[in-house]
Design a protein around this motif. Structure first.
Motif, PDB file in Angstrom:
ATOM      1  N   MET A 231      42.543  25.792  37.699  1.00  0.00           N
ATOM      2  CA  MET A 231      41.633  26.924  37.419  1.00  0.00           C
ATOM      3  C   MET A 231      42.301  28.232  37.818  1.00  0.00           C
ATOM      4  O   MET A 231      42.721  28.414  38.954  1.00  0.00           O
ATOM      5  CB  MET A 231      40.323  26.710  38.206  1.00  0.00           C
ATOM      6  N   LEU A 232      42.350  29.126  36.843  1.00  0.00           N
ATOM      7  CA  LEU A 232      43.000  30.419  37.067  1.00  0.00           C
ATOM      8  C   LEU A 232      42.153  31.335  37.940  1.00  0.00           C
ATOM      9  O   LEU A 232      42.680  32.133  38.718  1.00  0.00           O
ATOM     10  CB  LEU A 232      43.196  31.074  35.694  1.00  0.00           C
ATOM     11  N   LEU A 233      40.831  31.242  37.768  1.00  0.00           N
ATOM     12  CA  LEU A 233      39.914  32.168  38.439  1.00  0.00           C
ATOM     13  C   LEU A 233      39.280  31.488  39.648  1.00  0.00           C
ATOM     14  O   LEU A 233      38.953  30.307  39.605  1.00  0.00           O
ATOM     15  CB  LEU A 233      38.800  32.584  37.473  1.00  0.00           C
ATOM     16  N   LEU A 234      39.090  32.259  40.715  1.00  0.00           N
ATOM     17  CA  LEU A 234      38.524  31.680  41.930  1.00  0.00           C
ATOM     18  C   LEU A 234      37.011  31.755  41.948  1.00  0.00           C
ATOM     19  O   LEU A 234      36.335  30.848  42.384  1.00  0.00           O
ATOM     20  CB  LEU A 234      39.027  32.437  43.163  1.00  0.00           C
ATOM     21  N   ASN A 235      36.483  32.876  41.531  1.00  0.00           N
ATOM     22  CA  ASN A 235      35.094  33.192  41.802  1.00  0.00           C
ATOM     23  C   ASN A 235      34.780  34.502  41.123  1.00  0.00           C
ATOM     24  O   ASN A 235      35.685  35.288  40.865  1.00  0.00           O
ATOM     25  CB  ASN A 235      34.961  33.437  43.311  1.00  0.00           C
ATOM     26  N   LEU A 236      33.536  34.753  40.858  1.00  0.00           N
ATOM     27  CA  LEU A 236      33.138  36.084  40.427  1.00  0.00           C
ATOM     28  C   LEU A 236      33.178  36.984  41.664  1.00  0.00           C
ATOM     29  O   LEU A 236      32.535  36.699  42.670  1.00  0.00           O
ATOM     30  CB  LEU A 236      31.728  36.030  39.841  1.00  0.00           C
ATOM     31  N   ASP A 237      33.953  38.057  41.592  1.00  0.00           N
ATOM     32  CA  ASP A 237      34.030  38.968  42.740  1.00  0.00           C
ATOM     33  C   ASP A 237      32.881  39.964  42.720  1.00  0.00           C
ATOM     34  O   ASP A 237      32.210  40.182  43.720  1.00  0.00           O
ATOM     35  CB  ASP A 237      35.367  39.707  42.736  1.00  0.00           C
ATOM     36  N   HIS A 238      32.669  40.616  41.581  1.00  0.00           N
ATOM     37  CA  HIS A 238      31.514  41.507  41.458  1.00  0.00           C
ATOM     38  C   HIS A 238      31.161  41.732  39.996  1.00  0.00           C
ATOM     39  O   HIS A 238      31.943  41.427  39.096  1.00  0.00           O
ATOM     40  CB  HIS A 238      31.750  42.854  42.162  1.00  0.00           C
ATOM     41  N   VAL A 239      29.954  42.241  39.795  1.00  0.00           N
ATOM     42  CA  VAL A 239      29.469  42.654  38.483  1.00  0.00           C
ATOM     43  C   VAL A 239      29.269  44.161  38.574  1.00  0.00           C
ATOM     44  O   VAL A 239      28.634  44.638  39.513  1.00  0.00           O
ATOM     45  CB  VAL A 239      28.120  41.959  38.175  1.00  0.00           C
ATOM     46  N   ALA A 240      29.846  44.915  37.626  1.00  0.00           N
ATOM     47  CA  ALA A 240      29.779  46.378  37.707  1.00  0.00           C
ATOM     48  C   ALA A 240      28.913  46.936  36.589  1.00  0.00           C
ATOM     49  O   ALA A 240      29.121  46.629  35.414  1.00  0.00           O
ATOM     50  CB  ALA A 240      31.180  46.974  37.623  1.00  0.00           C
ATOM     51  N   LEU A 241      27.933  47.765  36.961  1.00  0.00           N
ATOM     52  CA  LEU A 241      27.047  48.421  36.003  1.00  0.00           C
ATOM     53  C   LEU A 241      27.366  49.916  35.976  1.00  0.00           C
ATOM     54  O   LEU A 241      27.542  50.530  37.029  1.00  0.00           O
ATOM     55  CB  LEU A 241      25.584  48.255  36.416  1.00  0.00           C
ATOM     56  N   ALA A 242      27.424  50.487  34.783  1.00  0.00           N
ATOM     57  CA  ALA A 242      27.575  51.936  34.641  1.00  0.00           C
ATOM     58  C   ALA A 242      26.193  52.571  34.682  1.00  0.00           C
ATOM     59  O   ALA A 242      25.283  52.117  33.978  1.00  0.00           O
ATOM     60  CB  ALA A 242      28.271  52.263  33.319  1.00  0.00           C
TER      61      ALA A 242
END
Lengths: 134, 134
Positions: A1-12
């Motif tokens: 697996m290339l990705l570890l975890n969702l780090d954050h979700v960014a909203l404008a």
């Protein structure tokens, strides 16, 4: 697996103070930190929601990436950010697989972390940031 | 804090098989489960990315909520889902604070969980699902 975890979700958002007041009133969420990042043309605030991080991005002016995003799309998701253990290896793999990379080489993001952006076309239509977690 | 954690991030895609092949090739991500939910007009797959869940939603036809979303917006984020400990209390609080609720009362979501949707105007421009975690 290339990705570890969702780090954050960014909203404008258009107005950071107004958005923070709204998130506090509706969801009881308060910012962990808040920071002007001049070189990206944004003021950002990070809300901790349980173990998840929600980032609010407000533009420093209309002629910035987030300012143009808001003019085109309105408020909403700006990007998803996933943690990776080795950003150089991740970018090499993605390039070899034909992914469209916005950053072919790592650059510095907030808090001095190494980051790179992947084009929405290579992540289900959403702008995606990879963040190296040491 | 009203919200416990981000439960999952849901992306709308045109073709589930094609999207799953792309996520497997680029990111090494394989689905934990895959399910047709007739009453919502979607086939969904849940990818586990570290401790985070990424849901891919493909419409069963053009005249479904996700089909209309794709025609209007293209592929991309469909909704964010946050876990809540008590959905009735969360909805009562949000209604009292003037939030715009799509579901004023809980309904059944995937895996039999109690869910409700909050309008994008009351969550920074993104459609937001609240999922009760027993």
């Amino acid at each position: 697996m290339l990705l570890l975890n969702l780090d954050h979700v960014a909203l404008a958002v258009h107005d950071l103070d107004e958005a923070l007041a709204r998130f506090r009133g509706l969801y009881g969420a308060a910012p962990e930190w808040r920071e002007v990042v001049e070189e990206q043309g944004v003021e950002e605030a990070m809300l901790l929601v349980g173990g998840s991080k929600l980032q609010l991005l407000a533009p420093l002016g209309p002629d910035t990436p987030v300012g143009r995003f808001l003019a085109r799309r309105g408020e909403g998701l700006h990007h998803l950010a996933f943690a990776v253990p080795d950003l150089d290896a991740a970018l090499a793999h993605l390039a070899a697989e034909g992914a469209e990379l916005i950053d072919r080489h790592p650059r510095r993001g907030g808090a001095g972390r190494r980051i790179a952006f992947v084009h929405p076309r290579s992540f289900g239509g959403t702008l995606t940031e990879l963040v190296e977690i040491a």
